[in-house]
Design a protein around this motif. Structure first.
Motif, PDB file in Angstrom:
ATOM      1  N   UNK B  38      45.335  45.368  38.967  1.00 37.38           N
ATOM      2  CA  UNK B  38      43.450  44.030  39.433  1.00 37.38           C
ATOM      3  C   UNK B  38      44.036  42.506  39.916  1.00 37.38           C
ATOM      4  N   UNK B  40      43.821  38.808  39.770  1.00 33.83           N
ATOM      5  CA  UNK B  40      42.720  37.943  38.962  1.00 33.83           C
ATOM      6  C   UNK B  40      42.996  36.437  39.959  1.00 33.83           C
ATOM      7  N   UNK B  41      44.133  36.526  40.810  1.00 34.30           N
ATOM      8  CA  UNK B  41      44.133  34.611  40.946  1.00 34.30           C
ATOM      9  C   UNK B  41      44.981  34.573  42.143  1.00 34.30           C
ATOM     10  N   UNK B  42      44.428  34.151  43.179  1.00 31.67           N
ATOM     11  CA  UNK B  42      44.923  33.751  44.663  1.00 31.67           C
ATOM     12  C   UNK B  42      45.341  32.329  44.029  1.00 31.67           C
ATOM     13  N   UNK B  59      51.122  32.356  45.931  1.00 32.20           N
ATOM     14  CA  UNK B  59      51.167  33.393  44.248  1.00 32.20           C
ATOM     15  C   UNK B  59      49.522  33.592  44.933  1.00 32.20           C
ATOM     16  N   UNK B  61      48.476  36.911  41.081  1.00 32.82           N
ATOM     17  CA  UNK B  61      48.786  36.934  40.201  1.00 32.82           C
ATOM     18  C   UNK B  61      47.481  37.958  39.991  1.00 32.82           C
ATOM     19  N   UNK B  62      47.909  39.142  39.050  1.00 34.53           N
ATOM     20  CA  UNK B  62      47.145  40.297  38.633  1.00 34.53           C
ATOM     21  C   UNK B  62      47.386  40.143  36.434  1.00 34.53           C
ATOM     22  N   UNK B  63      46.840  40.666  36.433  1.00 32.84           N
ATOM     23  CA  UNK B  63      46.747  40.598  34.565  1.00 32.84           C
ATOM     24  C   UNK B  63      48.141  41.604  34.688  1.00 32.84           C
ATOM     25  N   UNK B  64      49.052  41.904  35.357  1.00 37.22           N
ATOM     26  CA  UNK B  64      50.458  42.024  34.885  1.00 37.22           C
ATOM     27  C   UNK B  64      51.564  41.156  34.728  1.00 37.22           C
ATOM     28  N   UNK B  65      51.700  40.511  36.201  1.00 32.32           N
ATOM     29  CA  UNK B  65      52.721  39.587  36.686  1.00 32.32           C
ATOM     30  C   UNK B  65      52.096  39.304  37.737  1.00 32.32           C
ATOM     31  N   UNK B  66      52.418  37.978  37.793  1.00 29.48           N
ATOM     32  CA  UNK B  66      52.387  36.621  39.287  1.00 29.48           C
ATOM     33  C   UNK B  66      53.796  36.727  40.041  1.00 29.48           C
ATOM     34  N   UNK B  67      53.442  37.185  41.172  1.00 30.15           N
ATOM     35  CA  UNK B  67      54.347  37.261  42.565  1.00 30.15           C
ATOM     36  C   UNK B  67      53.938  35.978  43.124  1.00 30.15           C
ATOM     37  N   UNK B  68      54.927  36.011  44.366  1.00 32.02           N
ATOM     38  CA  UNK B  68      55.228  34.773  44.941  1.00 32.02           C
ATOM     39  C   UNK B  68      54.590  35.241  46.024  1.00 32.02           C
ATOM     40  N   UNK B  85      40.165  33.581  47.237  1.00 31.40           N
ATOM     41  CA  UNK B  85      40.031  32.557  46.064  1.00 31.40           C
ATOM     42  C   UNK B  85      39.306  32.953  45.312  1.00 31.40           C
TER      43      UNK B  85
END
Lengths: 354, 126
Positions: B38, B40-42, B59, B61-68, B85
């Motif tokens: 999921x 949750x933030x872009x 970046x 971000x999901x409930x699990x992790x953040x990725x560039x 956004x």
């Protein structure tokens, strides 16, 4: 040793994404963390938490060893009751947080975190008695949510489970095999933790799903516990953290003797140097473990658990800060996230009211 | 919808780049959003921001992790997708369509990217 939940094939059939927890492949998510989280808050979910430790302690000597290894008064615990406790080092660092079930006059079941089973077994053995590791005796199924009572009753009609008080347990006939059911959980919702013998675990899992429980992965277990402000080992608790700092003084039986007590009494008398506080983000963005908390430009804390709260639709975090400069509820702070500031407010956990 | 449409190119970091007139639309692949879970933030750069091929431009971000998110091409950001956004789950729902992230006015050409067959092969081997 490779340890496998008896529900592994069932999880794979349900399309779970698996991940390794303490040597076990466990479901991280099925459909998605947010949908699963909301199912537990609004309806009923079922989690496989079979990776939790199962250490059986027997005999008067065993009871005495367990008593010295944990912060709860387990010898005074009534049969049929369960209690949360910490296992400490001599310096009052936290080895693990566990649940202890009083099974019989001279019998207890200690349930540590999967990654700490050996450390907890060693802490008990250090007191002169080694517990028995029963990892492959029970699957543990957490059935949680506002509709958990109806779901449970439809699968186990007349079992009496729904009449149990919070933190009580009873023997349960699990499709012909003897298990346990406890009114415990880690979500903030009402529900049960069912200790189902390996041989009937899969049948039980499917029956509860058919009765309306939705399968939930450990990803949502984390967002659910974080909304409640519950501690998680490796985040709020560690060998470098004492339970007073982590806000767990309520789990300490000061009248009983246990390893780490002398050091903990000193912390109590002098006051802890660090304390936990909560931040609710006002901006978009997700706080993560290790991010700095700033008041203006001053560093006032460090995030130990952070995630997105599906219930609130914002980021939330638990953070440790200096007890002498503790931000107060209502104060504005910012979390430094990869070079960006996420503005937020200090709140007193839990982040949601149940 | 195919999981790897053949009307665009792909990076090994699981971004896609699609030529759209003179601009390049950029997003993340179906595989990437599925791995993230999921969203949750872009976090996206504003219009006019200079970006460089292979360097982070934002970046997810999901409930699990953040990725560039790595830029597949050098140039200037033309537009960011304000809808994504405001509604980050668009990335999960429609990663190749409404879940696009930014458009870039390229200063060079798309180089070093994979076509759909090569990207599919990368997925099959991972």
């Amino acid at each position: 040793m490779h340890k496998e939940t008896p529900l592994l094939a069932a999880h794979q059939q349900l399309g779970a994404k698996l991940t390794e927890f303490g040597g076990w492949d466990m479901p991280l998510q099925y459909e998605g963390i947010v949908a699963e989280h909301n199912a537990v808050r609004n309806d009923c979910g079922i989690f496989d938490v079979s990776h939790l430790g199962k250490l059986r302690v027997t005999g008067a000597d065993g009871g005495a060893a367990l008593q010295m290894a944990v912060t709860a008064d387990v010898e005074a615990l009534e049969i049929g009751r369960a209690k949360y406790a910490l296992v400490l080092t001599e310096d009052a660092g936290t080895i693990d947080d566990i649940f202890v079930y009083r099974i019989g006059p001279e019998e207890w079941l200690a349930v540590p975190n999967a990654s700490n089973v050996d450390a907890v077994a060693a802490a008990i053995s250090d007191q002169g008695y080694g517990p028995t590791d029963e990892w492959d005796r029970y699957a543990i199924l957490a059935v949680q949510g506002p509709n958990s009572f109806a779901v449970f009753e439809s699968v186990f009609p007349g079992s009496g489970a729904t009449e149990l008080k919070l933190h009580s347990w009873a023997v349960l006939d699990v499709f012909g095999a003897e298990g346990l059911v406890a009114r415990t959980g880690y979500t903030g919702e009402r529900g049960f933790e069912l200790y189902a013998p390996f041989e009937t675990a899969e049948r039980t899992f499917h029956a509860l799903i058919e009765a309306g429980a939705k399968p939930i992965g450990l990803g949502a277990r984390d967002t659910l516990r974080l909304e409640m402000g519950y501690a998680l080992y490796g985040h709020e608790l560690s060998l470098e953290t004492n339970p007073i700092e982590a806000g767990l003084s309520w789990a300490i039986a000061w009248d009983s003797e246990f390893r780490g007590k002398a050091a903990l009494v000193k912390v109590k008398e002098g006051g802890p140097t660090r304390k936990l506080f909560g931040v609710r983000c006002a901006d978009r963005g997700v706080p993560r473990q290790g991010y700095a908390v700033l008041r203006g430009d001053d560093h006032v804390g460090e995030v130990c658990s952070g995630n997105f709260s599906p219930t609130l639709g914002t980021g939330i975090a638990l953070a440790f800060g200096d007890a002498s400069a503790m931000p107060e509820p209502g104060e504005k702070v910012a979390i430094e996230a990869r070079g960006r500031r996420i503005e937020g407010d200090i709140v007193k956990p839990p982040f949601i009211k149940q | 919808m195919s999981e790897v449409p053949d009307d665009r190119q792909y990076s090994k970091e699981h971004e896609w780049a699609k030529e759209d007139g003179s601009r390049i639309l950029v997003g993340i692949t179906h595989f990437a959003q599925d791995q993230l879970g999921d969203v949750v933030f872009v976090g996206l750069p504003d219009a006019g921001t200079e970006v460089e091929a292979g360097k982070p431009l934002g970046e997810v971000e999901s409930t699990k992790s953040v990725s560039d998110i790595y830029s597949p091409v050098s140039g200037k950001v033309g537009e960011k997708n304000a809808a994504v956004e405001a509604t980050p789950e668009l990335v999960n729902r429609d990663p190749y369509g409404d879940g696009w992230l930014v458009s870039i006015e390229p200063s060079g050409s798309l180089e070093g990217l994979m076509d759909s067959a090569a990207y599919q092969k990368l997925l099959d081997e991972s």
